[in-house]
Design an enzyme around this catalytic site. Sequence first.
Site, PDB file in Angstrom:
ATOM      1  N   THR A 152      44.856  25.258  44.231  1.00 15.14           N
ATOM      2  CA  THR A 152      46.138  25.807  44.879  1.00 15.14           C
ATOM      3  C   THR A 152      46.572  24.832  46.247  1.00 15.14           C
ATOM      4  O   THR A 152      47.139  23.835  45.864  1.00 15.14           O
ATOM      5  CB  THR A 152      45.906  27.239  45.474  1.00 15.14           C
ATOM      6  OG1 THR A 152      44.740  27.329  46.494  1.00 15.14           O
ATOM      7  CG2 THR A 152      45.451  28.299  44.279  1.00 15.14           C
ATOM      8  N   LYS A 178      37.154  25.686  44.471  1.00 18.20           N
ATOM      9  CA  LYS A 178      38.508  25.324  45.211  1.00 18.20           C
ATOM     10  C   LYS A 178      38.495  26.100  46.500  1.00 18.20           C
ATOM     11  O   LYS A 178      37.592  26.826  46.785  1.00 18.20           O
ATOM     12  CB  LYS A 178      39.698  26.134  44.341  1.00 18.20           C
ATOM     13  CG  LYS A 178      39.575  27.522  44.155  1.00 18.20           C
ATOM     14  CD  LYS A 178      41.127  28.059  43.803  1.00 18.20           C
ATOM     15  CE  LYS A 178      41.900  27.819  45.053  1.00 18.20           C
ATOM     16  NZ  LYS A 178      42.123  28.623  46.090  1.00 18.20           N
ATOM     17  N   THR A 189      41.639  32.311  48.530  1.00 16.11           N
ATOM     18  CA  THR A 189      40.477  32.307  47.367  1.00 16.11           C
ATOM     19  C   THR A 189      39.772  31.137  47.637  1.00 16.11           C
ATOM     20  O   THR A 189      40.267  30.270  47.603  1.00 16.11           O
ATOM     21  CB  THR A 189      41.011  32.632  46.071  1.00 16.11           C
ATOM     22  OG1 THR A 189      41.954  33.936  45.974  1.00 16.11           O
ATOM     23  CG2 THR A 189      39.686  33.060  45.343  1.00 16.11           C
ATOM     24  N   GLU A 275      42.857  23.712  55.264  1.00 20.65           N
ATOM     25  CA  GLU A 275      44.188  23.627  55.318  1.00 20.65           C
ATOM     26  C   GLU A 275      44.581  22.943  56.544  1.00 20.65           C
ATOM     27  O   GLU A 275      44.171  23.332  57.673  1.00 20.65           O
ATOM     28  CB  GLU A 275      44.960  24.996  55.314  1.00 20.65           C
ATOM     29  CG  GLU A 275      45.127  25.537  53.890  1.00 20.65           C
ATOM     30  CD  GLU A 275      45.692  27.040  53.827  1.00 20.65           C
ATOM     31  OE1 GLU A 275      45.719  27.639  54.572  1.00 20.65           O
ATOM     32  OE2 GLU A 275      46.297  27.343  52.744  1.00 20.65           O
ATOM     33  N   ASN A 401      50.617  27.677  56.936  1.00 20.85           N
ATOM     34  CA  ASN A 401      50.507  29.033  56.827  1.00 20.85           C
ATOM     35  C   ASN A 401      51.540  30.158  57.462  1.00 20.85           C
ATOM     36  O   ASN A 401      51.780  31.256  57.316  1.00 20.85           O
ATOM     37  CB  ASN A 401      49.269  29.568  57.659  1.00 20.85           C
ATOM     38  CG  ASN A 401      47.909  29.261  56.421  1.00 20.85           C
ATOM     39  OD1 ASN A 401      47.988  29.758  55.545  1.00 20.85           O
ATOM     40  ND2 ASN A 401      47.071  28.221  57.059  1.00 20.85           N
ATOM     41  N   THR A 406      55.696  29.622  47.204  1.00 24.44           N
ATOM     42  CA  THR A 406      55.520  30.639  46.047  1.00 24.44           C
ATOM     43  C   THR A 406      54.459  29.390  45.099  1.00 24.44           C
ATOM     44  O   THR A 406      54.097  28.332  45.486  1.00 24.44           O
ATOM     45  CB  THR A 406      56.750  30.628  45.291  1.00 24.44           C
ATOM     46  OG1 THR A 406      57.478  29.257  45.383  1.00 24.44           O
ATOM     47  CG2 THR A 406      57.681  31.522  46.023  1.00 24.44           C
TER      48      THR A 406
END
Lengths: 406, 406
Positions: A152, A178, A189, A275, A401, A406
């Site tokens: 992702t 992931k 996730t 991230e 964040n 999307t």
Amino acid sequence: MKILQDKSLTDVPGFQAVGIHCGIKKNGNKDLCVIYSQKPAVAAAAFTTNIVKAAPLLVNMKHLEISDTIQAIVVNSGNANACTGAQGLEDAYKMSETTAACLNLPPNQVLVASTGIIGVPMPMHVVIPGIKAACSLIPDGSGASAAEAIMTTDSFPKQITVEIMIDDKPVFISGIAKGSGMIHPNMATMLAFIITNANISKALLTKALKDSVSNSYNMISVDGDTSTNDMVITLANGMAGHPLIDAMDKDYAKFKNALDFVNQTLAKMIAKDGEGATKLIEVSLYHAKTEKDAKICAKSVISSNLVKSAFFGSDANWGRIMCSLGYSGGDFSPDKVDIFFKNAKGTIQLVKDGTGIPFSEEKAKEILDQDYVNIVIDLKDGEYEATAWGCDLSYDYVKINGSYRT
Amino acid sequence: MKILQDKSLTDVPGFQAVGIHCGIKKNGNKDLCVIYSQKPAVAAAAFTTNIVKAAPLLVNMKHLEISDTIQAIVVNSGNANACTGAQGLEDAYKMSETTAACLNLPPNQVLVASTGIIGVPMPMHVVIPGIKAACSLIPDGSGASAAEAIMTTDSFPKQITVEIMIDDKPVFISGIAKGSGMIHPNMATMLAFIITNANISKALLTKALKDSVSNSYNMISVDGDTSTNDMVITLANGMAGHPLIDAMDKDYAKFKNALDFVNQTLAKMIAKDGEGATKLIEVSLYHAKTEKDAKICAKSVISSNLVKSAFFGSDANWGRIMCSLGYSGGDFSPDKVDIFFKNAKGTIQLVKDGTGIPFSEEKAKEILDQDYVNIVIDLKDGEYEATAWGCDLSYDYVKINGSYRT
């Protein structure tokens, strides 16, 4: 144990895998993968402890209750199928049924995983044709395409393959995962799929996975933000042909050791790819009173926003480390704690017996400016140790964040 | 109950206070304050649960063990006197002894508090003369100067004064506090000092404070980063002259209600003034199975980095709220949860029975763009409720905490 740099899921005898773009992601990236075992494989799994569980997890729990073996896993990225109500559950069943039909398997032989945005209905009009396309492409698929299709916000695909010998037979263990570096928001996730041709009983595979997860994925920093979709699945198809591992003997130890390596390698990749992360932080904690104290203390340090922010700024702020140890809930004597920073640039001690000692700020900055830093904490209070992995907290974390995606 | 906008600590009969600059802070800001009660005051206190406790806390615990009453509090900002070993403990005792000598009090009548950098020896060469100077200035001091002198990274001083009538006698409760918006790094501390002329027994003051803390300071977001120096101290000098409150009667209820208001007001100021914060977030959680479930769930939402980041970006990301409820450890039924956002701009519902429902993104953005947002969560699963306060997670949080400060 040999690390096989260029191998992937599809190099494990009896397994096939493919990743494709079916249309869930708007940017054209791969978003669907199928992993297939030619023989029914012994399966073990670990699921999120979050009581809000996404639909695929409910399906998998049901399937694993009914069946000891599994023959396929279908995974999509871009949509988590979480908080999607009865329709979401129906969609998850539909995904497993469609995969089963394409591969001529009973539906309960297929597990399902999803990762991506929460609360949005699964776009079944692209998922179902996607599954059919993927199944038809399986013979020509690659492990690399599967690793890519489960990403992702990950910045790189995560895979690792190792080889061990059991009873003179080559046994391969290969995994993909992931992130969730720190945590993945909407995309919240962590997924990992590990396959092997080892011949091992359900009970021991389950035990090995459980122990291994507690020393790998459960020791990476996720800010307490345990996702609704986290899962780790291991399939063992037994095709290596060595005698069944059904006791905790030396073959089990060898297998478990290699499984730990695979899981820890994937866990570290996830931590490093957090991230906005700019560095991998490893906390090595020694001499705790119990294993639980060791783990609680190590995880508390790696999870602290203050510690993470300090590392982003290359600030040798050991006070925050002492503070996070102190509120961890772990039992230790504050006046015995020693703290060091360590990596290829050298080692410095910052705290001795719970009190700060003079150190070279220059040397500290040199160490902290690297993309890997090891925080070594010696509680001098017992015999147990633990390792935890995480990353720094950067502007980019907030940027990623703080905006709608999307 | 009357809120007295222009009043401060020094308007409570029998109390004096002063804040000065003694030289701990390099920027010339106030860094030392003394609060003095003309009469020995009944004292109650709450200290950090962090097992790494700063030296002043150890001194205070000792003093409160020996003595039921307290007559002065000396507080410095700029240095936490934490992780400073035997020298730090000696320094904290020296601070209380010096204050006691200046004010002609027994040493155990003086409490000590420190906030600021961890692990740096207290600069006693400026602190001791500073205490002497402050004590001599007490008669001319002001509550406002005291509120200012305890600040670290706070952007505004925090004080509140209220008046109630007990047995026709005016009773004042006045408090000052400093942040920890989310958490204060090096400066990791939340301090609050509440004084009153109420006439109340030690046992009931202790009970009132304990209950009040659990509904105020303990319900603000601190990222789990409980400081080594947190403390709340309440002094009651009894000078209001009403009959002693020593039973849980209507006078106790009136006092407790006013004390709650004071503590919740200070707690909200701390949350709003979180490092880098751009908005105050209030989580109102209804219909939980138990009080504990209500509090755990509310605090989990307000403490989530994901929720905080989303609010910084005005992103109506209810999935993160569901997720943080789910991993909180609180007991509830995910499929009963309703979630709303609310403030002066209106109310929108985002989740009904655990599933997302359509809502106007435009309306959501209008609500989320304000500097106050109320997240209303209805678990529809019991009779208990809780409120928690926090702030968003911004670039500035990382900026403030990622750089070294003195």
